[in-house]
Design a protein around this motif. Sequence first.
Motif, short mmCIF file in Angstrom:
data_model
loop_
_atom_site.label_atom_id
_atom_site.label_comp_id
_atom_site.label_asym_id
_atom_site.label_seq_id
_atom_site.Cartn_x
_atom_site.Cartn_y
_atom_site.Cartn_z
N THR A 98 82.60 15.16 63.06
CA THR A 98 82.32 15.42 64.43
C THR A 98 83.54 14.83 65.11
N ILE A 99 83.72 13.51 64.99
CA ILE A 99 85.15 12.87 65.59
C ILE A 99 86.30 13.97 65.27
N GLN A 100 86.39 14.15 63.79
CA GLN A 100 87.67 15.22 63.67
C GLN A 100 87.70 16.51 64.65
N PHE A 101 86.56 17.09 64.55
CA PHE A 101 86.33 18.26 65.26
C PHE A 101 86.98 18.17 66.79
N CYS A 102 86.58 17.11 67.42
CA CYS A 102 86.85 16.77 68.76
C CYS A 102 88.51 16.47 68.78
N GLN A 103 88.94 15.83 67.82
CA GLN A 103 90.24 15.53 67.79
C GLN A 103 91.28 16.80 67.63
N ASP A 104 90.55 17.36 66.77
CA ASP A 104 91.38 18.89 66.35
C ASP A 104 91.19 19.79 67.44
N ILE A 105 90.36 19.42 68.21
CA ILE A 105 90.40 20.35 69.64
C ILE A 105 91.81 20.23 70.13
N LEU A 106 92.38 18.88 70.39
CA LEU A 106 93.42 18.65 71.00
C LEU A 106 94.46 18.92 70.06
N LEU A 107 94.76 18.49 68.80
CA LEU A 107 95.67 19.00 67.74
C LEU A 107 95.98 20.38 67.86
N TYR A 108 95.02 21.34 67.76
CA TYR A 108 95.13 22.76 67.51
C TYR A 108 95.90 23.35 69.04
N ARG A 128 83.51 12.36 45.05
CA ARG A 128 82.60 11.94 46.02
C ARG A 128 83.75 12.05 47.52
N ARG A 129 84.97 11.50 47.28
CA ARG A 129 85.71 11.26 48.35
C ARG A 129 86.59 13.05 48.69
N ALA A 130 86.68 13.60 47.48
CA ALA A 130 87.36 15.06 47.65
C ALA A 130 86.24 15.90 48.48
N THR A 131 85.21 15.79 48.13
CA THR A 131 84.04 16.57 48.71
C THR A 131 83.92 16.26 50.18
N SER A 132 84.04 14.81 50.59
CA SER A 132 83.82 14.50 51.85
C SER A 132 85.14 14.97 52.63
N ILE A 133 86.36 14.66 52.25
CA ILE A 133 87.45 15.15 53.01
C ILE A 133 87.34 16.43 53.04
N GLY A 134 87.16 17.29 52.11
CA GLY A 134 87.15 18.89 52.11
C GLY A 134 85.95 19.32 53.28
N PHE A 135 85.02 18.52 53.11
CA PHE A 135 83.90 19.17 54.18
C PHE A 135 84.14 18.63 55.48
N GLN A 136 84.72 17.37 55.86
CA GLN A 136 85.07 16.82 56.98
C GLN A 136 86.49 17.90 57.62
N GLN A 137 87.20 18.23 57.01
CA GLN A 137 88.10 19.16 57.30
C GLN A 137 87.66 20.63 57.53
N THR A 138 86.55 21.20 56.88
CA THR A 138 86.02 22.42 57.20
C THR A 138 85.25 22.36 58.30
N ILE A 139 84.44 21.45 58.76
CA ILE A 139 83.81 21.20 59.95
C ILE A 139 84.89 21.22 61.09
N ALA A 140 85.92 20.14 60.90
CA ALA A 140 86.79 19.88 61.82
C ALA A 140 87.68 21.00 62.14
N ASN A 141 88.02 21.65 61.28
CA ASN A 141 89.01 22.98 61.73
C ASN A 141 88.44 24.06 62.17
N THR A 142 87.12 24.19 62.66
CA THR A 142 86.54 25.24 63.22
C THR A 142 87.06 24.99 64.86
N ALA A 143 87.56 23.79 64.96
CA ALA A 143 88.21 23.41 66.27
C ALA A 143 89.50 24.54 66.79
N GLY A 144 90.16 24.88 65.65
CA GLY A 144 90.97 26.04 65.60
C GLY A 144 90.63 27.35 66.37
N ILE A 145 89.34 27.55 65.86
CA ILE A 145 88.74 28.76 66.34
C ILE A 145 88.42 28.61 67.84
#
Length: 492
Positions: A289-299, A405-422
Amino acid sequence: MAQIEQQPVDEKVIGTAYGQPTTDDGLKETGSVSVMPQIDPAKEKILLAKLDLMFNPIIMLVYLSCFLDRSNIGNVKVAGMPEDIGASDQQFSTAVSIFYATYVTFETPFAILLKKLTPRLLLASLCVVWSLTTIFSGFIQNVGGLYASRLVLGACEAGLFPSLTLYLTMVYKRDEQAKRVAYLFSCTALAGAFGGLLAYALLQMDGVAGYAGWRWVYIIEGIFSAVIAVAVWFGLPTNPAEAWFLTPEQKGFMRIRQEQAAQYMGSDEFSWEEVRIAFKDPKVYLSATIQFCQDILLYGFSTFLPAILKGAGYNTLESNYLTVPVYIFGGLAFVIAAIISDRLRLRSPFVLFANLFGIAGYIVLLTVSTDGVRYFATFLCAVAVYNGPGLNVTWLNVNVAPHYRRATSIGFQQTIANTAGIVAGQIYRKSPYKLGHSFSLGALCLAQVVIVGKMFYIKQWNTKKDRIARGEIEDTRKVKTGDRELDFRYHL
């Protein structure tokens, strides 16, 4: 084989947990007779310097090329590309957003497959495909071609960031990672700065061989990425501990470091159970959720900054080269914050502080009409644009173990967060971009709230582990491995 001196762990303590010493990776010694191989600090500094010198330039270059190829659509927009291919404002916004449809789909699978396919094969192959796609983008004639190229780019670049951050965890300890993620994320800023300069230069080729300047932006940048693919293939070993540039003694030190980080890294064997645990971890959803909000800015910022500046009254060439100091300032601010973050082993306070600059910057962009003041505001925004996503990724990276566990967490975090690009592609439509700036401001405010919530959640878990270890409360944990072990300390 390196000569390894055996010493008690408590000769290299840097903190305490439950009254017992912890190693430099934040893991508690559980027995009074435990011994751990140690490395001479001076020699470890030399080792880290060599790792930085050999790995980081390649990692930075490949991410630089990736972000150049992704964000150059903002540079070509102000150079007449939409008009040449007959794209309306809405169709162009769709082209920006459609990239993330495939991007978010493939992030988690690529992150999980990194060890199986090896970093060299996975990253080099993806780099070759997106390089060719970028080159071919210079020859598109209609909106359909633009859509197709963006979809392919999204699929290929999906595997890059999660894989690179995971590769860093294979090389560096927990308290060494923010600095290296900063190097990686600074490439986002460098891509903006270099992209602005490069676009400025390449746009001067308008008419060469009968091609518009924006077509040369795609062609030349695509060729640059293809060259980087070669460096990735030869420069990133599958096992960093056996890298060709390390001496036998340094290879021994790397094995010691791997032993010290064994709890953090975990087994090389894939486990669906670790995947399941990751998907049920509240830390992952808070972080996403945090990353999604921050990626709104980034993208929004990185893609549309040239257009934002043009809307503020600057001409096409000025709107490209004026982005350079903004990006450089944002990147430097992040590197400085990351170095201090590693030393203090604190992540969230730096994100909270950086976001305050962003909030101030977007308020200025929304309320002030003077061109010079609005340009100054972009510098304030840049502090949050890079610190927020980069430190939040590090915050999750160092608090999840073991590897899958970390690979899945990072991948899923980025999956949710990068919808900010849309979202970014839809909110930044027309100058003066009031909707985009307002949405970015709201996203920052929401991020602040969730960051504080995650801080309390993590602090609660550290306190709970303390009390369980002292026998004060019953141990009701359903998961007791990896980062849920009592001797794994979460970083705030």
